[in-house]
Design an enzyme around this catalytic site. Structure first.
Site, short mmCIF file in Angstrom:
data_model
loop_
_atom_site.label_atom_id
_atom_site.label_comp_id
_atom_site.label_asym_id
_atom_site.label_seq_id
_atom_site.Cartn_x
_atom_site.Cartn_y
_atom_site.Cartn_z
N ARG A 74 0.69 -1.21 0.16
CA ARG A 74 0.07 0.02 0.12
C ARG A 74 1.01 1.47 -0.01
O ARG A 74 0.41 2.27 0.15
CB ARG A 74 -0.87 0.05 1.05
CG ARG A 74 -2.07 -1.12 1.18
CD ARG A 74 -3.03 -0.82 2.25
NE ARG A 74 -4.03 -2.04 2.08
CZ ARG A 74 -5.21 -1.76 1.21
NH1 ARG A 74 -5.39 -0.96 0.42
NH2 ARG A 74 -5.91 -3.04 1.28
N ASP A 75 2.09 1.24 -0.32
CA ASP A 75 3.03 2.22 -0.19
C ASP A 75 2.75 3.16 -1.33
O ASP A 75 2.63 2.80 -2.49
CB ASP A 75 4.58 1.86 -0.19
CG ASP A 75 4.85 0.80 0.99
OD1 ASP A 75 4.38 1.15 2.08
OD2 ASP A 75 5.91 0.05 0.95
N ASP A 135 -13.95 -4.41 -3.72
CA ASP A 135 -15.08 -3.25 -3.14
C ASP A 135 -15.83 -2.77 -4.34
O ASP A 135 -16.90 -2.44 -3.94
CB ASP A 135 -14.38 -2.33 -2.28
CG ASP A 135 -13.80 -2.74 -0.80
OD1 ASP A 135 -13.93 -3.83 -0.47
OD2 ASP A 135 -12.96 -2.01 -0.31
N HIS A 179 -15.01 -0.90 3.07
CA HIS A 179 -14.93 0.15 4.10
C HIS A 179 -15.39 1.50 3.70
O HIS A 179 -15.81 2.26 4.38
CB HIS A 179 -13.26 0.29 4.54
CG HIS A 179 -12.40 0.55 3.28
ND1 HIS A 179 -12.19 -0.29 2.44
CD2 HIS A 179 -11.59 1.83 3.02
CE1 HIS A 179 -11.66 0.40 1.38
NE2 HIS A 179 -11.15 1.44 1.88
N GLU A 230 -18.44 -3.54 6.57
CA GLU A 230 -17.20 -3.14 7.60
C GLU A 230 -17.53 -1.80 7.82
O GLU A 230 -17.35 -1.21 8.68
CB GLU A 230 -15.91 -3.33 7.35
CG GLU A 230 -15.05 -2.95 6.08
CD GLU A 230 -13.79 -3.62 5.88
OE1 GLU A 230 -13.27 -3.57 4.59
OE2 GLU A 230 -13.22 -3.22 6.81
O1 F6P Z 1 -9.25 -4.58 -0.88
C1 F6P Z 1 -10.09 -3.64 -0.16
C2 F6P Z 1 -10.42 -3.78 1.32
O2 F6P Z 1 -10.77 -4.99 1.15
C3 F6P Z 1 -11.29 -3.08 2.15
O3 F6P Z 1 -12.62 -3.28 2.07
C4 F6P Z 1 -10.72 -3.27 3.58
O4 F6P Z 1 -11.08 -2.35 4.34
C5 F6P Z 1 -9.08 -3.46 3.26
O5 F6P Z 1 -9.04 -3.89 1.84
C6 F6P Z 1 -8.27 -4.15 4.11
O6 F6P Z 1 -7.13 -4.46 3.58
P1 F6P Z 1 -5.87 -4.51 4.17
O7 F6P Z 1 -6.02 -5.57 5.71
O8 F6P Z 1 -4.80 -5.41 3.24
O9 F6P Z 1 -5.22 -3.38 4.45
#
Ligand code: F6P
Length: 376
Positions: A74-75, A135, A179, A230
């Protein structure tokens, strides 16, 4: 002269990523005029020059594999954790793009990746993106790959929870990913015939959910399945969040650094308090209905494993079209599916936006017409 094209996958992984990498690689080889190189672990790999040669043998038999052979992270280029600090590594990334003689870079990711890719496009790099996320909330495309698979996994899991809820006369609250947007909860909730579906787009009231469960009980059905995205919020939480966001924006626009810190702290505190919101809901419902309640969090199960046929087809279509767009010299765009057509959508039209479930969407109407409670 051959074109040199880089690929990276960024953000949370999603079924179909390997199908997309395969499609890009094979279509590129088919032109006879392109060489493909993969960068590992998202933008970090491009910054650190960690490459993976994508030849025929690497692309063979990956269609059915979950995850991404390139790895992901996620960087972000402009906020990269380096030596314990967040650094702006955009210039290093741009230098590496030229060092690898790239003519184009394909960034496969969700909403955040579109934004990060756009920043690089603004620096003059030739960028194309592909939209993926379970998502399904990327603006500008009808569907993201990964969503269909995740919806199948969640539906199957909820089907299984149905029989145990029925046997024990319980409420089962099922937390599904999503999310920001409720596509996954809504799709899996409708497909599994769940009794209550709560999504971020429709703030809920626990007392209304409890009433729907009690009505079922009065009719002789003493179990219920409650699917919760969530990111779903109660009416009170939504009010609180709106206020916190307003304060944050105000502090960002004209506040002191103290104000900004205060509003950021309030935002983080709110998010922390939300980490157990589905558990709290299950407890509330147990108290309000007199039925025992249990919580199941599907979590990352929804992101893992073999992609569905639909996701493989979509990823293959977008990946191969992406190569055509590179050949045509298109850049600064996301390759998207719109009403059965593949189009290149300019990144500036979609960055910073999110595709939420429209309140007049037919899935919502269908859920309501079969008596599903949406918490409002
Ligand atoms: O891929 C999107 C997602 O599934 C969101 O719905 C969720 O909040 C998030 O990724 C969580 O991902 P990670 O635990 O990898 O940060």
């Amino acid at each position: 002269m051959n074109k040199h094209v880089g690929i990276l996958t960024a953000g949370g992984d999603s079924p179909g990523l390997n199908a997309a990498i395969r499609a890009i690689g094979k279509s590129a080889m088919d032109t006879g005029r392109m060489e493909i190189v993969g960068f590992r672990d998202g933008f970090r790999g491009l910054m650190e020059n960690r490459v993976m040669r994508l030849d025929r043998s690497m692309l063979s038999s990956i269609m059915t594999l979950g995850g991404t052979i390139l790895g992901t992270s996620r960087d972000k280029p402009h906020k990269m954790p380096v030596g314990g600090e967040l650094m702006d590594m955009t210039e290093v990334i741009c230098d590496n793009y030229y060092r690898h003689n790239l003519d184009a870079l394909i960034c496969i990711g969700g909403g955040g990746t579109q934004k990060n890719a756009y920043r690089l496009a603004q620096k003059g790099l030739n960028i194309l993106t592909l939209p993926k996320t379970i998502d399904n909330d990327v603006a500008g495309t009808d569907m993201t790959f990964g969503f269909d698979t995740a919806m199948e996994i969640a539906t199957e899991a909820i089907d299984r929870l149905h029989s145990t809820a029925h046997s024990h006369h319980r409420i089962i609250v099922v937390e599904v990913m999503g999310h920001n947007a409720g596509w996954l909860a809504l799709g899996a909730g409708v497909a599994s015939g769940s009794d209550v579906i709560l999504i971020p787009e429709i703030p809920y009231e626990a007392k209304k959910v409890a009433k729907a469960i009690r009505t079922r009980k009065q009719r002789g059905t003493n179990f219920s399945i409650v699917v919760v995205a969530e990111g779903a919020l109660s009416v009170d939480e939504k009010k609180k969040l709106d206020k916190i966001r307003k304060e944050k924006l105000k502090a960002k626009e004209k506040g002191s650094s103290k104000d900004r810190k205060k509003s950021q702290d309030a935002y983080q505190k709110f998010n922390r308090s939300r980490s157990t919101h589905t558990l709290k809901l299950a407890e509330q419902l147990e108290e309000m209905t007199g039925l025992e309640a249990r919580l199941t969090i599907l979590g990352h199960l929804q992101r893992g494993g073999t992609p569905s046929a639909t996701d493989r087809v979509l990823a293959t279509q977008l990946g191969s079209a992406c190569v055509d767009f590179i050949e045509q010299g298109v850049s600064g765009a996301m390759v998207a599916m719109r009403e059965d057509n593949i189009v290149a959508v300019p990144l500036e039209e979609i960055v910073g936006q999110r595709k939420m479930v429209p309140l007049d969407h037919s899935w919502i109407a269908s859920a309501r017409s079969v008596g599903t409670c949406l918490g409002d």
